[in-house]
Scaffold this motif. Sequence first.
Motif, mmCIF file in Angstrom:
data_model
loop_
_atom_site.group_PDB
_atom_site.id
_atom_site.type_symbol
_atom_site.label_atom_id
_atom_site.label_comp_id
_atom_site.label_asym_id
_atom_site.label_seq_id
_atom_site.Cartn_x
_atom_site.Cartn_y
_atom_site.Cartn_z
ATOM 1 N N ARG A 1 0.906 -8.400 10.615
ATOM 2 C CA ARG A 1 1.658 -8.286 9.367
ATOM 3 C C ARG A 1 2.245 -6.886 9.268
ATOM 4 O O ARG A 1 1.514 -5.900 9.308
ATOM 5 N N ASP B 1 3.692 -4.310 7.004
ATOM 6 C CA ASP B 1 3.754 -3.947 5.596
ATOM 7 C C ASP B 1 4.829 -2.880 5.422
ATOM 8 O O ASP B 1 4.589 -1.699 5.672
ATOM 9 N N LYS C 1 4.273 0.395 3.494
ATOM 10 C CA LYS C 1 3.579 1.520 4.113
ATOM 11 C C LYS C 1 4.469 2.281 5.096
ATOM 12 O O LYS C 1 4.089 3.330 5.580
ATOM 13 N N GLU D 1 6.690 -9.708 4.955
ATOM 14 C CA GLU D 1 6.717 -10.367 3.641
ATOM 15 C C GLU D 1 7.829 -9.806 2.766
ATOM 16 O O GLU D 1 8.061 -8.598 2.753
ATOM 17 N N SER E 1 11.818 -5.196 0.624
ATOM 18 C CA SER E 1 11.617 -4.081 1.554
ATOM 19 C C SER E 1 12.920 -3.364 1.861
ATOM 20 O O SER E 1 12.919 -2.176 2.174
#
Length: 194
Positions: free
Chosen positions: A25, A27, A30, A61, A66
């Motif tokens: 995953r 992220d 981060k 995700e 994002s």
Amino acid sequence: AGIAGTGKSLISKAIATYFNLPLLRLDMGKVYSSLVGSSEARLRQALKVAEAVSPCVLQVEELEKSLAGSQGTSHLDSGVTSRVVATLLTWRQETTAPVFMVATVNDPRMLPPMVYRKGRFDEIWSVELPNEGERKAIFEIHLKKRKRDPQNFDTALLALKSNKFTGAEIESCIEDAMFSAFYEDEEVETRHIL
């Protein structure tokens, strides 16, 4: 692409299971950093990890969130988002590592067209609300998951009454019903779910 709670994230897990590959995953939250150039460096490092682990499935995700700021709002973030987008898309286009990338989006209209062109994201699927038969199956899955026999419930009625519910909302109904039944010192029944 589809509204929240329709199982988009589960699709990534299903793909990884089907191909018998590890699921990673990414992220994106981060990735971003306040230091100049570090956001792009963090993303490159994360993508190197995916390549090192490959073959694998890489899940991103809510991609549109994002990449918020990539369409002309560089005055707000000094162009960081645009550079992160460029880094991700260049890697996606040029990598030869067997990384199957799956990204979920709630609103694909928020993505810049350069994101979903062929060679970057080759296919886009829409995940819609479940139909009546699918809702019945979702009720049965979540009842079994909680060690309840679906035969003891009127899942056809539950499916009928849950029109326009997402899979996540159906699961929540069962959880709430189990708490209600517990507080009434009873075994959960169809009426609790209704």
